[in-house]
Enzyme design. Structure first.
Site, PDB file in Angstrom:
ATOM      1  N   HIS A  62       3.590   7.190   7.810  1.00  0.00           N
ATOM      2  CA  HIS A  62       2.869   8.084   6.477  1.00  0.00           C
ATOM      3  C   HIS A  62       2.017   8.453   7.686  1.00  0.00           C
ATOM      4  CE1 HIS A  62       4.624   7.491   2.805  1.00  0.00           C
ATOM      5  NE2 HIS A  62       4.782   6.271   2.707  1.00  0.00           N
ATOM      6  N   TYR A 124      -1.590   4.348  -2.298  1.00  0.00           N
ATOM      7  CA  TYR A 124      -0.627   4.515  -2.119  1.00  0.00           C
ATOM      8  C   TYR A 124       0.127   3.813   0.024  1.00  0.00           C
ATOM      9  CZ  TYR A 124       3.931   6.523  -1.510  1.00  0.00           C
ATOM     10  OH  TYR A 124       5.642   6.256  -0.961  1.00  0.00           O
TER      11      TYR A 124
END
Length: 142
Positions: A62, A124
């Site tokens: 990510h 997140y």
């Protein structure tokens, strides 16, 4: 994060990017994870890309990045994946298959951070990192 500027441009181009190793194999653990994190930091620095946040999980990466508008996201990702593959195989030749030279899968996920706040993306990524820490005590934060 405030806007940045080039000679005649003020900009704030932020992206949430997710990409995976070929066949989503869980290759990113231990020292490989630490080296992948270092390689991505180095390559982003060369390109003038700021890493806002990120996490290297066992089967995906990510990134929350700020990319200058003079560079397309596809060019950045192509360079990042190509050059990081060369650097990874240089450090870990045993990861390279003699039939398939790709380390990363072809595609990637990208979303602009505009309809979602920067804080929501960071939250997140932190949650992903916390989930990972439960599995692995090393932590993989950028």
């Amino acid at each position: 994060m405030d806007k940045k500027s080039l000679s005649h441009t003020a900009w704030k181009c932020q992206y949430h990017i997710v990409f995976i190793p070929k066949y989503r194999k869980k290759r990113l653990y231990g020292q490989v994870r630490a080296d992948v994190r270092e390689i991505i930091r180095t390559l982003c620095g060369y390109k003038g890309v700021e890493i806002i946040d990120g996490a290297v999980c066992p089967d995906h990466v990510h990134l929350c990045v700020s990319i200058p508008p003079k560079m397309s996201i596809s060019t950045f990702m192509g360079d990042l994946k190509w050059k990081s593959t060369l650097m990874i195989y240089d450090r870990y030749p045993n990861l390279q298959s003699k039939w398939n030279k790709a380390f990363w899968a072809r595609g990637y996920y990208v979303a602009t951070i505009g309809n979602v706040t920067e804080e929501a993306i960071k939250k997140y990524i932190r949650e992903q990192r916390e989930e990972l820490r439960k599995e692995d005590s090393e932590g993989a934060a950028f």
